[in-house]
Enzyme design. Structure first.
Site, PDB file in Angstrom:
ATOM      1  N   ASP A 199       0.876  -1.180   0.000  1.00  0.00           N
ATOM      2  CA  ASP A 199       0.000   0.000   0.000  1.00  0.00           C
ATOM      3  C   ASP A 199       0.905   1.218   0.000  1.00  0.00           C
ATOM      4  O   ASP A 199       2.119   1.114   0.215  1.00  0.00           O
ATOM      5  CB  ASP A 199      -0.886  -0.007   1.259  1.00  0.00           C
ATOM      6  N   SER A 200       0.288   2.382  -0.175  1.00  0.00           N
ATOM      7  CA  SER A 200       1.067   3.609  -0.136  1.00  0.00           C
ATOM      8  C   SER A 200       1.484   3.959   1.294  1.00  0.00           C
ATOM      9  O   SER A 200       2.331   4.824   1.483  1.00  0.00           O
ATOM     10  CB  SER A 200       0.241   4.746  -0.723  1.00  0.00           C
ATOM     11  N   TYR A 231      -0.721   8.385  -2.720  1.00  0.00           N
ATOM     12  CA  TYR A 231      -0.808   8.084  -4.139  1.00  0.00           C
ATOM     13  C   TYR A 231      -2.048   8.765  -4.746  1.00  0.00           C
ATOM     14  O   TYR A 231      -2.097   9.007  -5.953  1.00  0.00           O
ATOM     15  CB  TYR A 231      -0.961   6.577  -4.368  1.00  0.00           C
ATOM     16  N   GLY A 232      -3.019   9.023  -3.883  1.00  0.00           N
ATOM     17  CA  GLY A 232      -4.346   9.432  -4.364  1.00  0.00           C
ATOM     18  C   GLY A 232      -4.399  10.769  -5.065  1.00  0.00           C
ATOM     19  O   GLY A 232      -5.370  11.091  -5.745  1.00  0.00           O
ATOM     20  N   CYS A 284      -4.292  -1.231  -2.011  1.00  0.00           N
ATOM     21  CA  CYS A 284      -4.415   0.217  -2.163  1.00  0.00           C
ATOM     22  C   CYS A 284      -5.436   0.431  -3.271  1.00  0.00           C
ATOM     23  O   CYS A 284      -5.255  -0.073  -4.394  1.00  0.00           O
ATOM     24  CB  CYS A 284      -3.061   0.802  -2.559  1.00  0.00           C
ATOM     25  N   ASN A 285      -6.499   1.138  -2.958  1.00  0.00           N
ATOM     26  CA  ASN A 285      -7.550   1.347  -3.962  1.00  0.00           C
ATOM     27  C   ASN A 285      -7.056   2.191  -5.123  1.00  0.00           C
ATOM     28  O   ASN A 285      -7.431   1.972  -6.269  1.00  0.00           O
ATOM     29  CB  ASN A 285      -8.747   2.038  -3.324  1.00  0.00           C
ATOM     30  N   THR A 286      -6.218   3.176  -4.829  1.00  0.00           N
ATOM     31  CA  THR A 286      -5.724   4.048  -5.882  1.00  0.00           C
ATOM     32  C   THR A 286      -4.896   3.241  -6.882  1.00  0.00           C
ATOM     33  O   THR A 286      -5.118   3.291  -8.094  1.00  0.00           O
ATOM     34  CB  THR A 286      -4.856   5.173  -5.281  1.00  0.00           C
ATOM     35  N   GLU A 309      -3.194   8.819   8.637  1.00  0.00           N
ATOM     36  CA  GLU A 309      -1.735   8.686   8.771  1.00  0.00           C
ATOM     37  C   GLU A 309      -1.254   9.372  10.064  1.00  0.00           C
ATOM     38  O   GLU A 309      -0.266   8.979  10.662  1.00  0.00           O
ATOM     39  CB  GLU A 309      -1.018   9.280   7.555  1.00  0.00           C
ATOM     40  N   CYS A 313     -11.007   3.010  -0.005  1.00  0.00           N
ATOM     41  CA  CYS A 313      -9.626   3.400   0.276  1.00  0.00           C
ATOM     42  C   CYS A 313      -9.209   2.579   1.481  1.00  0.00           C
ATOM     43  O   CYS A 313      -9.960   2.498   2.464  1.00  0.00           O
ATOM     44  CB  CYS A 313      -9.570   4.894   0.596  1.00  0.00           C
ATOM     45  N   HIS A 358      -7.277   3.074   3.766  1.00  0.00           N
ATOM     46  CA  HIS A 358      -7.129   3.792   5.035  1.00  0.00           C
ATOM     47  C   HIS A 358      -8.458   3.947   5.778  1.00  0.00           C
ATOM     48  O   HIS A 358      -8.477   4.100   6.991  1.00  0.00           O
ATOM     49  CB  HIS A 358      -6.570   5.198   4.802  1.00  0.00           C
TER      50      HIS A 358
HETATM   51  N1  DGL Z   1      -4.088   3.595   0.316  1.00  0.00           N
HETATM   52  C1  DGL Z   1      -4.629   4.548  -0.623  1.00  0.00           C
HETATM   53  C2  DGL Z   1      -5.894   3.990  -1.227  1.00  0.00           C
HETATM   54  O1  DGL Z   1      -6.402   2.959  -0.815  1.00  0.00           O
HETATM   55  C3  DGL Z   1      -4.934   5.856   0.023  1.00  0.00           C
HETATM   56  C4  DGL Z   1      -3.737   6.639   0.425  1.00  0.00           C
HETATM   57  C5  DGL Z   1      -3.075   7.348  -0.722  1.00  0.00           C
HETATM   58  O2  DGL Z   1      -3.631   8.309  -1.283  1.00  0.00           O
HETATM   59  O3  DGL Z   1      -1.996   6.929  -1.035  1.00  0.00           O
HETATM   60  O4  DGL Z   1      -6.413   4.584  -2.135  1.00  0.00           O
END
Ligand code: DGL
Length: 269
Positions: free
Chosen positions: A12-13, A44-45, A75-77, A154, A186, A188
């Site tokens: 994940d990010s 990452y988003g 990570c959804n992004t 975070e 997401c 998070h």
């Molecule tokens: N983990 C990222 C997601 O699931 C969110 C955090 C990010 O923007 O990197 O989209």
């Protein structure tokens, strides 16, 4: 090393993918896990597709150095913008988090009005709508980017008045559209689940895809005859990050309920 005993790689990010680690540990208690949180480059988003694809490939190459047998993009992004680019390019199966979440949302919605919350990149990609409409074209989908949620998580601000105000601002428009189901799009966001539930009330079902992702991972391993059998002792779970580990360890311990041990900083990025 025997193929079945190789670890599962999850990335994940940042800290959010630990929501997936938790469910994978519960659903697949015999599996070793290598987790990578790209804390030096989170979020990452808010980044472009090209950048997220590049980061995702680098993360996969790092996990492959650890001889993983399956890669979960937690990570959804990254799942939204990079999975389709990377999924067939590696010798191990690579899976994301969008489809398992969509299947669960369609299973639990009663009025076929689904709200999606995620990062700007996830919402702009339309990945959830596309996946939902490929299964059921009649379901109404309303989306909302919630860019302030990730820094709040975070930072470990899971239950502060500020977070509650931000949640109300983002979520009430979806509720007023009649959504009876909201996908936490997401990784998070499940850390904010109690807060989100408080804001939306009990009439709205929250879909956190982590459980479904873990079930899908079990199916993929089984299809490839890669499920680990019972081990003597607990399997190892290794945590790597790309920036200083302290905050990751703190939030991670709070979330997973155990100390993450030696979180290592690596410098492949
Ligand atoms: N983990 C990222 C997601 O699931 C969110 C955090 C990010 O923007 O990197 O989209």
């Amino acid at each position: 090393m025997k193929d079945k005993l190789r670890p599962i790689g999850i990335f994940d990010s940042g800290v959010g993918g630990l929501t997936v680690v938790k469910e994978v540990m519960r659903t697949l208690p015999n599996e070793e896990i290598i987790y990578f949180g790209d804390t030096a480059r989170v979020p990452y988003g808010s980044k472009s597709k090209e950048t997220v694809v590049r980061f995702s490939i680098e993360n996969i190459l790092f996990l492959l150095q650890h001889n993983v047998k399956l890669i979960i993009i937690a990570c959804n992004t990254s799942s939204s913008v990079a999975l389709s680019v990377v999924e067939r390019n590696f010798k191990v199966p690579v899976m994301g988090v969008i489809k398992p979440g969509v299947e669960e949302a369609l299973r639990v919605t009663r009025n076929n009005i689904i709200g999606i919350i995620g990062t700007k990149a996830t919402i702009n990609s339309g990945s959830y709508e596309k996946e939902i409409h490929s299964i059921d074209a009649k379901t109404k989908v309303y989306s909302m980017a919630c860019p302030l949620f990730v820094p709040l998580v975070e930072e470990g601000w899971l239950n502060t008045p500020v977070t509650k105000d931000v949640a109300a601002e983002y979520l009430m428009p979806l509720k007023s559209k009649g959504a009876d189901t909201i996908v936490l799009g997401c990784t998070h966001y499940p850390l904010l689940k109690p807060m989100i539930r408080e804001v939306l009330g009990s009439g709205v079902t929250l879909v956190d895809s982590a459980r479904q992702v873990a079930c899908r991972a079990r199916d993929v391993l089984s299809e490839h005859n890669l499920l680990a059998g019972k081990r003597k002792g607990k399997p190892d779970v290794w945590f790597y990050v790309s920036d200083e580990p302290d905050n990751f360890s703190r939030v991670g311990r709070r979330f997973l309920g155990f100390s993450l041990g030696n979180v290592r900083k690596v410098s492949h990025v």
